[in-house]
Design a protein around this motif. Structure first.
Motif, PDB file in Angstrom:
ATOM      1  N   GLU A 290     -52.494  68.611   4.856  1.00 40.81           N
ATOM      2  CA  GLU A 290     -52.996  67.267   5.146  1.00 40.81           C
ATOM      3  C   GLU A 290     -53.662  67.265   6.526  1.00 40.81           C
ATOM      4  O   GLU A 290     -53.455  68.184   7.323  1.00 40.81           O
ATOM      5  N   ALA A 291     -54.454  66.231   6.761  1.00 40.00           N
ATOM      6  CA  ALA A 291     -55.055  66.089   8.086  1.00 40.00           C
ATOM      7  C   ALA A 291     -53.961  65.883   9.129  1.00 40.00           C
ATOM      8  O   ALA A 291     -52.916  65.281   8.846  1.00 40.00           O
ATOM      9  N   ALA A 292     -54.175  66.406  10.320  1.00 36.36           N
ATOM     10  CA  ALA A 292     -53.197  66.252  11.395  1.00 36.36           C
ATOM     11  C   ALA A 292     -52.930  64.776  11.643  1.00 36.36           C
ATOM     12  O   ALA A 292     -53.852  63.955  11.657  1.00 36.36           O
ATOM     13  N   GLY A 293     -51.664  64.411  11.788  1.00 36.10           N
ATOM     14  CA  GLY A 293     -51.297  63.030  12.055  1.00 36.10           C
ATOM     15  C   GLY A 293     -51.032  62.208  10.817  1.00 36.10           C
ATOM     16  O   GLY A 293     -50.551  61.070  10.921  1.00 36.10           O
ATOM     17  N   ALA A 294     -51.334  62.748   9.625  1.00 37.93           N
ATOM     18  CA  ALA A 294     -51.085  62.013   8.386  1.00 37.93           C
ATOM     19  C   ALA A 294     -49.587  61.885   8.144  1.00 37.93           C
ATOM     20  O   ALA A 294     -48.802  62.739   8.542  1.00 37.93           O
ATOM     21  N   ARG A 299     -40.254  64.890   1.237  1.00 36.70           N
ATOM     22  CA  ARG A 299     -39.659  66.051   0.560  1.00 36.70           C
ATOM     23  C   ARG A 299     -40.037  67.353   1.237  1.00 36.70           C
ATOM     24  O   ARG A 299     -39.386  68.375   1.033  1.00 36.70           O
ATOM     25  N   TYR A 300     -41.082  67.336   2.041  1.00 32.54           N
ATOM     26  CA  TYR A 300     -41.589  68.550   2.656  1.00 32.54           C
ATOM     27  C   TYR A 300     -41.135  68.670   4.107  1.00 32.54           C
ATOM     28  O   TYR A 300     -40.865  67.671   4.781  1.00 32.54           O
ATOM     29  N   THR A 301     -41.074  69.909   4.563  1.00 32.82           N
ATOM     30  CA  THR A 301     -40.914  70.184   5.993  1.00 32.82           C
ATOM     31  C   THR A 301     -42.314  70.379   6.550  1.00 32.82           C
ATOM     32  O   THR A 301     -43.070  71.248   6.079  1.00 32.82           O
ATOM     33  N   TRP A 302     -42.663  69.581   7.554  1.00 27.06           N
ATOM     34  CA  TRP A 302     -44.032  69.566   8.057  1.00 27.06           C
ATOM     35  C   TRP A 302     -44.139  70.328   9.366  1.00 27.06           C
ATOM     36  O   TRP A 302     -43.310  70.171  10.268  1.00 27.06           O
ATOM     37  N   LEU A 303     -45.177  71.150   9.455  1.00 26.24           N
ATOM     38  CA  LEU A 303     -45.436  71.946  10.645  1.00 26.24           C
ATOM     39  C   LEU A 303     -46.906  71.791  11.039  1.00 26.24           C
ATOM     40  O   LEU A 303     -47.783  71.698  10.174  1.00 26.24           O
ATOM     41  N   PRO A 304     -47.192  71.758  12.356  1.00 30.06           N
ATOM     42  CA  PRO A 304     -48.597  71.700  12.779  1.00 30.06           C
ATOM     43  C   PRO A 304     -49.285  73.048  12.552  1.00 30.06           C
ATOM     44  O   PRO A 304     -48.673  74.107  12.719  1.00 30.06           O
ATOM     45  N   GLY A 305     -50.550  72.999  12.144  1.00 30.26           N
ATOM     46  CA  GLY A 305     -51.283  74.236  11.898  1.00 30.26           C
ATOM     47  C   GLY A 305     -52.750  74.112  12.236  1.00 30.26           C
ATOM     48  O   GLY A 305     -53.251  73.019  12.534  1.00 30.26           O
ATOM     49  N   GLU A 306     -53.431  75.251  12.161  1.00 30.96           N
ATOM     50  CA  GLU A 306     -54.869  75.298  12.430  1.00 30.96           C
ATOM     51  C   GLU A 306     -55.543  76.135  11.354  1.00 30.96           C
ATOM     52  O   GLU A 306     -55.093  77.247  11.046  1.00 30.96           O
ATOM     53  N   ILE A 307     -56.622  75.586  10.765  1.00 27.40           N
ATOM     54  CA  ILE A 307     -57.364  76.310   9.738  1.00 27.40           C
ATOM     55  C   ILE A 307     -58.105  77.484  10.379  1.00 27.40           C
ATOM     56  O   ILE A 307     -58.877  77.309  11.317  1.00 27.40           O
TER      57      ILE A 307
END
Length: 361
Positions: A290-294, A299-307
């Motif tokens: 998803e877009a950053a900040g969405a 249900r998911y564990t969310w982690l920041p990433g970079e394409i």
């Protein structure tokens, strides 16, 4: 025709000091379509040729219909084999190629004609009986090789990479025809391939081999969803692997400290709670981007990433994404109008804990 089972019990085979097959234990049910899957040099073709009688093991038993055939020569095993290069006689017609095995067995002429005609009709080549192999397409030659094998009514059908010489579209068509033919005949079939897609789309069950050892045996879905080790996870499909140390255990959960990323809380089976170092493994199609900040699904564990990069593959886009110091792959379904994330874009990466498998590091 009676359906028969095939069983390998503690089979070992060596060439000199090189051990090629190591304690192979496989039981194939009567009428089953079974695949031997593995990379080049894994021992799968050696095992197939052993079942045919072209190789001889030094230890163990090979049973067909409960009878040990270890010392039986190939011509007395009633096992049919289709080779990778088809091995058709170029100077003979299609009819004569298919009839060859029956001629060698001195089958009466009337019965021979009936069986050859039935075999050609079964593979859809009755109108090609007078042609020679070099006047046929690759798919048609494959059907001749199949007809020549099934006309002798073998108890077991062995297929050694039979689709590898065909283009991709024809391979898909032929594997469907092959499976339909096997279902119609009900013959116990063992199929050797290095192509996991071929194995997964045809086999009732399959064994993954590496360095002469059976790594895992089960249904295609079971091996895909629950690989027993890193080799199976990587060979059967594509797998993300994040290594780390178990930092905490709490009931049915653990906290895995992933190298260069941070903590992941994961549910595990209480009976198999891991300790020490292990790897969190999950398939690319289970990852959400998803877009950053969405606001992401809980249900998911969310982690920041970079394409880092992307590949458009038609049905989906495959992203390479950096999270912390690690890199993972995410497959996102494509549909018209969906815009891609460009390289350098900041994203939120969602990992579904229920889809994570913990494997030995």
């Amino acid at each position: 025709m009676k359906k028969v089972g095939v069983e390998c019990r503690n089979i070992r085979l060596s060439y000199g000091n090189t051990e090629v097959l190591k304690d192979i234990n496989i039981s194939i049910a009567p009428g089953e379509f079974f695949a031997l899957l593995g990379p080049s040099g894994s021992g799968k073709s050696t095992l197939l040729r052993l079942i045919a009688g072209f190789n001889q093991h030094q230890h163990g038993q090979l049973l067909v219909d409960g009878r040990d055939i270890s010392g039986v020569p190939p011509w007395d095993r009633n096992i049919g084999m289709v080779f990778q290069n088809y091995a058709l006689w170029p100077h003979m017609t299609v009819w004569d190629n298919v009839a060859f095995g029956l001629v060698e067995r001195k089958v009466p002429k009337a019965e021979l004609r009936e069986r050859v005609q039935a075999a050609l009709e079964l593979v859809g080549l009755a109108d090609y009986a007078k042609r020679r192999p070099n006047h046929l397409s690759g798919g048609q030659q494959q059907r001749v090789a199949l007809a020549r094998t099934i006309v002798i009514e073998p108890q077991v059908l062995l297929l050694d990479e039979p689709l590898s010489n065909l283009d991709k579209k024809l391979r898909v068509q032929m594997r469907r025809e092959l499976l339909a033919l096997q279902r119609r005949l009900g013959i116990t079939t063992i199929f050797v391939t290095h192509d996991q897609e071929e194995a997964m789309t045809t086999a009732d069950r399959m064994a993954v081999l590496n360095h002469g050892v059976v790594q895992q045996l089960g249904s295609p879905a079971n091996l895909f969803d629950f690989p027993s080790n890193r080799f199976v996870a990587d060979f059967v499909g594509t797998m993300n692997v994040l290594e780390g140390n178990v930092r905490e255990r709490n009931g049915g959960d653990i906290v895995l400290g992933v190298d260069g990323v941070g903590d992941l809380r994961l549910p595990v089976d209480n009976e198999t709670l891991p300790t020490g170092r292990c790897a969190a493994s999950f398939r690319p199609h289970t990852v959400v981007v998803e877009a950053a900040g969405a606001v992401g699904d809980a249900r998911y564990t969310w982690l920041p990433g970079e394409i880092l990069a992307s590949e458009f593959l038609g049905e989906f886009t495959r992203y390479q994404i950096r999270i912390g110091t690690q890199q993972l792959t995410a497959d996102q379904t494509h549909y018209a109008g969906l815009s891609k994330f460009p390289p350098g874009a900041s994203v939120a990466v969602g990992i579904d804990p229920s889809q994570v498998r913990l494997l030995a590091a």
